[in-house]
Design a protein around this motif. Structure first.
Motif, mmCIF file in Angstrom:
data_model
loop_
_atom_site.group_PDB
_atom_site.id
_atom_site.type_symbol
_atom_site.label_atom_id
_atom_site.label_comp_id
_atom_site.label_asym_id
_atom_site.label_seq_id
_atom_site.Cartn_x
_atom_site.Cartn_y
_atom_site.Cartn_z
ATOM 1 N N LYS A 152 0.840 -1.194 0.000
ATOM 2 C CA LYS A 152 0.000 0.000 0.000
ATOM 3 C C LYS A 152 0.872 1.241 0.000
ATOM 4 C CE LYS A 152 -3.879 -1.885 2.588
ATOM 5 N NZ LYS A 152 -4.649 -1.748 3.817
ATOM 6 N N LYS A 153 0.540 2.195 -0.826
ATOM 7 C CA LYS A 153 1.267 3.460 -0.843
ATOM 8 C C LYS A 153 0.928 4.239 0.419
ATOM 9 C CE LYS A 153 2.806 2.278 -4.776
ATOM 10 N NZ LYS A 153 3.669 1.157 -4.626
ATOM 11 N N ALA A 154 1.937 4.847 1.020
ATOM 12 C CA ALA A 154 1.775 5.461 2.334
ATOM 13 C C ALA A 154 1.253 6.892 2.268
ATOM 14 C CB ALA A 154 3.094 5.438 3.086
ATOM 15 N N LEU A 155 1.621 7.648 1.224
ATOM 16 C CA LEU A 155 1.232 9.056 1.174
ATOM 17 C C LEU A 155 -0.190 9.230 0.665
ATOM 18 C CD1 LEU A 155 4.428 10.842 -0.183
ATOM 19 C CD2 LEU A 155 3.658 10.597 2.166
ATOM 20 N N ARG A 156 -0.803 10.312 1.117
ATOM 21 C CA ARG A 156 -2.147 10.632 0.658
ATOM 22 C C ARG A 156 -2.125 10.934 -0.837
ATOM 23 N NH1 ARG A 156 -4.358 15.401 3.189
ATOM 24 N NH2 ARG A 156 -2.279 15.988 3.750
ATOM 25 N N PRO A 157 -3.221 10.723 -1.553
ATOM 26 C CA PRO A 157 -3.270 11.035 -2.984
ATOM 27 C C PRO A 157 -3.012 12.522 -3.216
ATOM 28 C CG PRO A 157 -5.159 9.712 -2.337
ATOM 29 C CD PRO A 157 -4.444 10.087 -1.083
ATOM 30 N N GLY A 158 -2.271 12.817 -4.257
ATOM 31 C CA GLY A 158 -1.972 14.196 -4.606
ATOM 32 C C GLY A 158 -0.678 14.717 -3.999
ATOM 33 N N THR B 213 6.020 2.548 0.459
ATOM 34 C CA THR B 213 5.064 1.890 1.343
ATOM 35 C C THR B 213 5.486 2.157 2.785
ATOM 36 O OG1 THR B 213 6.337 -0.158 1.422
ATOM 37 C CG2 THR B 213 4.702 0.049 -0.348
ATOM 38 N N HIS B 214 4.648 1.744 3.727
ATOM 39 C CA HIS B 214 4.976 1.931 5.135
ATOM 40 C C HIS B 214 6.282 1.237 5.504
ATOM 41 C CE1 HIS B 214 0.418 2.530 5.978
ATOM 42 N NE2 HIS B 214 1.008 3.655 5.672
ATOM 43 N N ILE B 215 6.451 0.038 5.027
ATOM 44 C CA ILE B 215 7.650 -0.732 5.358
ATOM 45 C C ILE B 215 8.886 -0.061 4.783
ATOM 46 C CG2 ILE B 215 8.808 -2.947 4.993
ATOM 47 C CD1 ILE B 215 6.023 -4.234 5.230
#
Length: 166
Positions: free
Chosen positions: A28-34, A89-91
Motif C-alpha cells: 500500500k502506498k503510504a502518502l495521501r493522494p496528490g 510503502t509503510h515498510i
C-alpha cells in the motif's frame, strides 16, 4: 515422520503469516493522494515514540494509525529529516528511518547583524537550542582547539554568508 509434518506445518504457517502481513501493509502506498513528496521529521532521541509523533504531525500519510501499527517494535529507528516519495510503502519508510539515510538541510544566511541572529537561524533549521549554538560559537576553548586565536569582534568573519547543505 510426525516431526517432519510438524516442521512443515510451522514453516507454512509462518510463511502464510508473513505473506498476509505483506499484503496488508507491504504493497500500500503510504502518502495521501496528490502528494508527490513529503518530509518526515523524527526528533531526538529517535525510537518508536518519536516516530509515532512524527507520523501524526506529518499530515501527509494516508493512514498514520496503520503506519504506527506497521512499525510495531522495530528497533534502531533514528532521528533525522527523511524524504518520502509517493511510491513508498509503510515498510519502505520504516527501512529508510532505520537506515538513517537523511535528506540534507539547506542553511542560507546573509545580512545578519551578529552571532546571535546566526545562532537563532541555525536553531530554527537544525534541532537544538539557539543558546547552545551561540555558546559553542563563542567558546574560546573550542576555537583554540581548532587553532583559532580570535577575539569576539573577529568571530563574525568566520561565517561567510552563503548557502550550506548540512
Amino acid at each position: 515422520m510426525a516431526r517432519i509434518r510438524a516442521a512443515i506445518g510451522i514453516f507454512l504457517g509462518v510463511l502464510l503469516l508473513v505473506s498476509c502481513q505483506w499484503f496488508q501493509y507491504g504493497n500500500k502506498k503510504a502518502l495521501r493522494p496528490g502528494i508527490e513528496n513529503a518530509y518526515l521529521l523524527v526528533r531526538s532521541p529517535g525510537g518508536p515514540i518519536q516516530v509515532k509523533k512524527a507520523a501524526l504531525e506529518c499530515n501527509c500519510l494516508k493512514n498514520p494509525q496503520e503506519f504506527i501499527e506497521t512499525m510495531g517494535g522495530i528497533p534502531g529507528l533514528r532521528p533525522g529529516r527523511y524524504k518520502i516519495n509517493g511510491q513508498m510503502t509503510h515498510i519502505e519508510i520504516l527501512w529508510l528511518i532505520r537506515s538513517g539515510k537523511q535528506e540534507p538541510v539547506m542553511l542560507r544566511f546573509n545580512r545578519l547583524s551578529g552571532l546571535t541572529q546566526l545562532a537563532g537561524l541555525v536553531g530554527l533549521k537544525l534541532e537544538g537550542d539557539s543558546a547552545e549554538y551561540l555558546r559553542a560559537m563563542l567558546d574560546s576553548a573550542l576555537l583554540e582547539k581548532n587553532g583559532m586565536q580570535l577575539s569576539p569582534q573577529e568571530l563574525p568573519a568566520l561565517y561567510v554568508p552563503n548557502s550550506y547543505e548540512l
